[in-house]
Write a protein that holds these residues in place. Sequence first.
Motif, short mmCIF file in Angstrom:
data_model
loop_
_atom_site.label_atom_id
_atom_site.label_comp_id
_atom_site.label_asym_id
_atom_site.label_seq_id
_atom_site.Cartn_x
_atom_site.Cartn_y
_atom_site.Cartn_z
N VAL A 1 0.84 -1.20 0.00
CA VAL A 1 0.00 0.00 0.00
C VAL A 1 0.87 1.24 0.00
CG1 VAL A 1 -1.61 1.37 1.40
CG2 VAL A 1 -2.03 -1.07 1.05
N GLN A 2 1.88 1.27 0.88
CA GLN A 2 2.77 2.43 0.96
C GLN A 2 3.53 2.61 -0.34
OE1 GLN A 2 5.57 2.31 4.18
NE2 GLN A 2 6.33 4.36 3.79
N LEU A 3 4.06 1.54 -0.90
CA LEU A 3 4.80 1.62 -2.15
C LEU A 3 3.90 2.10 -3.29
CD1 LEU A 3 7.32 1.07 -3.89
CD2 LEU A 3 6.50 -1.29 -4.14
N GLY A 4 2.71 1.53 -3.39
CA GLY A 4 1.77 1.94 -4.44
C GLY A 4 1.41 3.40 -4.34
N ASN A 5 1.11 3.88 -3.14
CA ASN A 5 0.75 5.29 -2.95
C ASN A 5 1.92 6.21 -3.30
OD1 ASN A 5 -1.84 4.63 -2.16
ND2 ASN A 5 -1.38 4.74 0.03
N THR A 6 3.12 5.82 -2.90
CA THR A 6 4.30 6.64 -3.19
C THR A 6 4.56 6.69 -4.70
OG1 THR A 6 5.27 6.08 -1.06
CG2 THR A 6 6.77 6.91 -2.75
N PRO B 1 3.85 2.32 -16.97
CA PRO B 1 2.51 1.84 -16.62
C PRO B 1 2.51 0.48 -15.94
CG PRO B 1 2.85 1.72 -18.99
CD PRO B 1 4.02 2.46 -18.41
N GLU B 2 3.63 -0.22 -15.97
CA GLU B 2 3.69 -1.50 -15.29
C GLU B 2 3.59 -1.35 -13.77
OE1 GLU B 2 7.98 -0.34 -16.34
OE2 GLU B 2 6.04 -0.28 -17.31
N ILE B 3 3.56 -0.12 -13.28
CA ILE B 3 3.33 0.13 -11.85
C ILE B 3 1.99 -0.48 -11.42
CG2 ILE B 3 2.82 1.98 -10.20
CD1 ILE B 3 5.03 3.59 -11.54
N GLN B 4 1.09 -0.71 -12.37
CA GLN B 4 -0.18 -1.36 -12.07
C GLN B 4 0.04 -2.73 -11.43
OE1 GLN B 4 -1.99 -1.45 -15.93
NE2 GLN B 4 -2.92 0.56 -15.69
N LEU B 5 1.19 -3.33 -11.65
CA LEU B 5 1.48 -4.63 -11.08
C LEU B 5 1.57 -4.58 -9.55
CD1 LEU B 5 4.11 -5.92 -13.66
CD2 LEU B 5 1.71 -6.57 -13.45
N VAL B 6 1.93 -3.43 -8.99
CA VAL B 6 1.94 -3.28 -7.53
C VAL B 6 0.52 -3.44 -7.00
CG1 VAL B 6 2.40 -1.71 -5.61
CG2 VAL B 6 4.00 -1.83 -7.52
N ASP B 7 -0.44 -2.82 -7.67
CA ASP B 7 -1.83 -2.93 -7.26
C ASP B 7 -2.33 -4.37 -7.41
OD1 ASP B 7 -4.36 -1.78 -6.38
OD2 ASP B 7 -5.05 -2.16 -8.43
N ILE B 8 -1.93 -5.04 -8.47
CA ILE B 8 -2.34 -6.43 -8.68
C ILE B 8 -1.77 -7.32 -7.57
CG2 ILE B 8 -2.06 -8.43 -10.21
CD1 ILE B 8 -2.14 -6.36 -12.55
N ALA B 9 -0.51 -7.09 -7.21
CA ALA B 9 0.10 -7.86 -6.13
C ALA B 9 -0.63 -7.61 -4.81
CB ALA B 9 1.59 -7.50 -5.99
#
Length: 181
Positions: A144-149, A161-169
């Motif tokens: 959560v912290q990583l995704g928000n940052t 856009p592959e940052i979406q993978l953090v949300d998927i994880a």
Amino acid sequence: MDSATTVACEPAEHRHSSRTHLFVIATLCWNEGSTPAHIRNMSAKGALIEAAVLPQPGSLIVLKRGSLEVSGRVAWVSARQAGLAFGTLVDVSDWMSKRANAQQDRIDEIVTQLKSQDVVQNDAIEASTAGSRELLQLLRSDLVQLGNTLAADVILVATHPEIQLVDIALQRVERILKHLS
């Protein structure tokens, strides 16, 4: 991950074109800042977006997705949603296209592969203990912290856009935690 359906809206004095329902990520920019935004629906003249931070009604904006961009103003704001009125007509099909971002095809392929896999493996559930649950909760908190940052850095979101993978994880961890409860 992009999906779309075109539907005609109820008659409204201010709306004369059909809306296409989308779920694509874009960047909303205005004088005081910018933020990642989800485009929920779009017509040639405007869009409904969702974002954590939104400019005030009347603010001049630029909505960007990959190489596409359109200028306009914020027509209204309600909680985490805003209506945008574009200054020029847009071709909605361009905004739906997976080609709007050079890496979008790769992201869509990764998301499809992840969705096709079994999210909760039986072996992981059988091996879980209270200690594993605590570790998963810590992992969830870190994600959560990583995704928000990461999401706060508009340039990073626009170029990766592959940052979406953090949300998927994060969603996978939450499903495992829910199953363990």
